[in-house]
Motif scaffolding. Sequence first.
Motif, mmCIF file in Angstrom:
data_model
loop_
_atom_site.group_PDB
_atom_site.id
_atom_site.type_symbol
_atom_site.label_atom_id
_atom_site.label_comp_id
_atom_site.label_asym_id
_atom_site.label_seq_id
_atom_site.Cartn_x
_atom_site.Cartn_y
_atom_site.Cartn_z
ATOM 1 N N HIS A 273 0.817 -1.215 0.000
ATOM 2 C CA HIS A 273 0.000 0.000 0.000
ATOM 3 C C HIS A 273 0.857 1.275 0.000
ATOM 4 O O HIS A 273 0.550 2.248 -0.699
ATOM 5 N N HIS B 290 1.261 4.674 -2.427
ATOM 6 C CA HIS B 290 1.307 6.100 -2.063
ATOM 7 C C HIS B 290 2.586 6.750 -2.595
ATOM 8 O O HIS B 290 2.571 7.837 -3.168
ATOM 9 N N GLY C 208 -1.606 5.908 8.805
ATOM 10 C CA GLY C 208 -0.908 4.850 9.533
ATOM 11 C C GLY C 208 0.602 4.959 9.505
ATOM 12 O O GLY C 208 1.296 4.197 10.170
ATOM 13 N N ASP D 160 -6.251 13.024 13.407
ATOM 14 C CA ASP D 160 -7.596 12.474 13.642
ATOM 15 C C ASP D 160 -7.938 12.419 15.130
ATOM 16 O O ASP D 160 -9.057 12.730 15.542
ATOM 17 N N GLY E 270 -8.952 14.885 10.319
ATOM 18 C CA GLY E 270 -7.761 15.591 9.825
ATOM 19 C C GLY E 270 -8.066 16.827 8.993
ATOM 20 O O GLY E 270 -7.678 17.947 9.360
ATOM 21 N N PRO E 271 -8.788 16.655 7.888
ATOM 22 C CA PRO E 271 -9.090 17.821 7.045
ATOM 23 C C PRO E 271 -9.937 18.864 7.786
ATOM 24 O O PRO E 271 -9.734 20.068 7.608
ATOM 25 N N ALA F 198 -7.771 20.932 9.977
ATOM 26 C CA ALA F 198 -7.031 21.910 9.171
ATOM 27 C C ALA F 198 -7.906 23.126 8.851
ATOM 28 O O ALA F 198 -7.439 24.269 8.897
ATOM 29 N N CYS G 292 -3.756 11.820 -2.965
ATOM 30 C CA CYS G 292 -2.992 11.855 -1.714
ATOM 31 C C CYS G 292 -3.513 10.783 -0.776
ATOM 32 O O CYS G 292 -2.760 10.021 -0.180
ATOM 33 N N ASP H 58 -6.134 7.352 0.013
ATOM 34 C CA ASP H 58 -6.202 6.046 -0.642
ATOM 35 C C ASP H 58 -6.963 6.111 -1.962
ATOM 36 O O ASP H 58 -7.982 6.797 -2.075
HETATM 37 N N1 LIG Z 1 -5.773 18.333 4.716
HETATM 38 C C1 LIG Z 1 -5.377 17.442 5.620
HETATM 39 N N2 LIG Z 1 -4.701 17.826 6.713
HETATM 40 C C2 LIG Z 1 -4.286 16.927 7.630
HETATM 41 N N3 LIG Z 1 -4.526 15.619 7.539
HETATM 42 C C3 LIG Z 1 -5.187 15.181 6.469
HETATM 43 C C4 LIG Z 1 -5.643 16.049 5.460
HETATM 44 N N4 LIG Z 1 -6.282 15.300 4.528
HETATM 45 C C5 LIG Z 1 -6.215 14.028 4.939
HETATM 46 N N5 LIG Z 1 -5.564 13.942 6.108
HETATM 47 C C6 LIG Z 1 -5.306 12.732 6.896
HETATM 48 O O1 LIG Z 1 -4.779 11.725 6.062
HETATM 49 C C7 LIG Z 1 -5.130 10.456 6.597
HETATM 50 C C8 LIG Z 1 -5.678 9.590 5.514
HETATM 51 O O2 LIG Z 1 -4.650 9.362 4.590
HETATM 52 P P1 LIG Z 1 -4.461 7.957 3.910
HETATM 53 O O3 LIG Z 1 -5.740 7.601 3.247
HETATM 54 O O4 LIG Z 1 -3.259 8.035 3.066
HETATM 55 O O5 LIG Z 1 -4.170 7.100 5.194
HETATM 56 P P2 LIG Z 1 -4.519 5.587 5.488
HETATM 57 O O6 LIG Z 1 -4.649 4.885 4.195
HETATM 58 O O7 LIG Z 1 -5.628 5.557 6.448
HETATM 59 O O8 LIG Z 1 -3.206 5.095 6.209
HETATM 60 P P3 LIG Z 1 -1.965 4.303 5.551
HETATM 61 O O9 LIG Z 1 -1.874 4.780 4.149
HETATM 62 O O10 LIG Z 1 -0.813 4.695 6.386
HETATM 63 O O11 LIG Z 1 -2.331 2.884 5.643
HETATM 64 C C9 LIG Z 1 -6.131 10.702 7.696
HETATM 65 O O12 LIG Z 1 -5.468 10.556 8.926
HETATM 66 C C10 LIG Z 1 -6.563 12.137 7.452
HETATM 67 O O13 LIG Z 1 -6.979 12.801 8.615
#
Ligand SMILES: Nc1ncnc2c1ncn2[C@@H]1O[C@H](COP(=O)(O)OP(=O)(O)OP(=O)(O)O)[C@@H](O)[C@H]1O
Lengths: 340, 227
Positions: free
Chosen positions: A111, A115, A138, A167, A180-181, A184, A298, A300
């Motif tokens: 995964h 990314h 993660g 989060d 998260g978003p 922000a 950015c 998933d």
């Molecule tokens: N604008 C933002 N500012 C801060 N955090 C953000 C923003 N947009 C998304 N995130 C954070 O990004 C994370 C999700 O990203 P992603 O989908 O890459 O992670 P994941 O797939 O859950 O974890 P991993 O890829 O490590 O297995 C969440 O924790 C979310 O809060």
Amino acid sequence: MRVLGIETSCDETAVAVYDEAAGLLAHALHSQVELHRDYGGVVPELASRDHVRKLLPLVTAVMQQARSVPEDIDGIAYTAGPGLVGALLVGASVAQSMAFAWRVPALAIHHMEGHLLAPLMEADAPAFPFLALLVSGGHTQLLRVAGIGAYRLLGESLDDAAGEAFDKTAKLLGLAYPGGPALARLAANGVPGRFVFPRPMTHRQGLDFSFSGLKTFAANTVQQHGDDAQARADIACAFQEAVVDTLVIKCRRAIAQTGLKRLVVAGGVSANTLLRERLATLAGREAVALYYPRLEFCTDNGAMIAYAGCRRLAAGEAPATRDIVVRARWDMQQLRPPAA
Amino acid sequence: MKLLAIDTSTEACSAALYVDNEVAECFRIAPREHAVLILPMIEQLLGDAGLSLNRLDALAFGRGPGSFTGVRIAAGVIQGLAYGAALPVVPVSSLAALAEGVRRERQQSRVLAAFDARIGEVYWGAYQADEPGRMVLIGEEQVCPPKVVPEPAAGAWFGAGSGWRAYIDALTSRLGNRVAGFDAECYPHAADVARLAVAGLAAGQAVDAERALPVYLRDNVARKMSD
Ligand SMILES: Nc1ncnc2c1ncn2[C@@H]1O[C@H](COP(=O)(O)OP(=O)(O)OP(=O)(O)O)[C@@H](O)[C@H]1O
Ligand SMILES: [Mg+2]
């Protein structure tokens, strides 16, 4: 070379078709955010149940959008880890059996490699080698990337990932999952400097991170200063400053340590506006070129998995196994360049 | 009639190929190994029969109840095969497959099928053979504590499945002399999924790949923040 990509590692069901010559042909995503909201976080069993309902309809839709028929597909790439085992198993089962039926290879993709390589789908793709900052829900990792499958870990979070800290702190501030978003956005109304959060691990040598202390600090600040709307915005602002500042400091160090002139930033937190602003300043000062995935890639998505699979297949990788194997944890450094 | 069936709903993992009334089966008791075993089993059965997927008429799978992960592996694998080879799917109850196996092997015509569902419950179904000799569900399948399973009609019934190991005392005190015997060491077999699916196909029970979905019976699997 055309690859169908399948992503089911957490709370997003995502599918895409990537073509070596024509680029991304189609992609679609079903988010489970609504499903998990009432539970305050991802419920693994519910996530798995949703994936098995949604995956095939997405495959049908994406194949149509990509104007592709089964004979056009040369391989199926699926996320095999890291992530939720039950969720990963859905994608792996469907991908492996579909590949068996179509008599094409099935590729187990990491995964985070997805990314990491996502920015390479863009027009101004970075050349190897480069420095990578992976910041997601993660993971928080700094890597030296010499090529596909050649990753050296330079530093990582010893506890919470940056996205996880976003989060958890968001939840503390009363924002709905995944916060998260939203945090922000709330931070934009905050008064900078009213609160100052620590910059964890920046006084120590090295490139590791630690973010779990920040949510405790946020909790204490809420307790001492009340939780009116302005205090919450000020806390969000201070928290975001601390995370971003810490990430930027470590990037600066990693640039100095490696001498690399290209920095790739990927994963959900790479969508963060403040992080992008501060990294742009750093990149200007250090004469480093910055690369991101487009905003929608950015977090998933299926495109990054299809792309990683396509690059590996095109480079001659020939997976032999029909085993449906997934891993909750998986060190990226165990990956190897595609074997010709 | 050519049909491929799988079942991964319990500790057992099996695949079966039905070709004109003959059934070949691969079967192993292999907890937590289903995901690595199932495709090689399918490959072997097709190879031995010299058949490719697209020569089949249909696919079938044990749709549950059973291990959540197990039934999802079966559903996922069948979805991929059915989509990939454009075949219809017959979902078959894993409890019914267990009952069908007991009828065939032990000549029992009334079977109380029970899987251990953990946390003090069983997955439960009562089956009785009809005129042509196929097992038919009486009432509904359910998940419940063994002390409140629905009482079957008077007469002798045969208990089958892991529920009879985990909850033998509660079940016998609930059902008394209706229980003529039991076997807790039997599992659903893909061969019986296949046999039931042949009848199901004729009865119009086939669905598209997208609707090859698990039946869990247990649906309250998490607690909301507001609870
Ligand atoms: N604008 C933002 N500012 C801060 N955090 C953000 C923003 N947009 C998304 N995130 C954070 O990004 C994370 C999700 O990203 P992603 O989908 O890459 O992670 P994941 O797939 O859950 O974890 P991993 O890829 O490590 O297995 C969440 O924790 C979310 O809060
Ligand atoms: Mg991710």
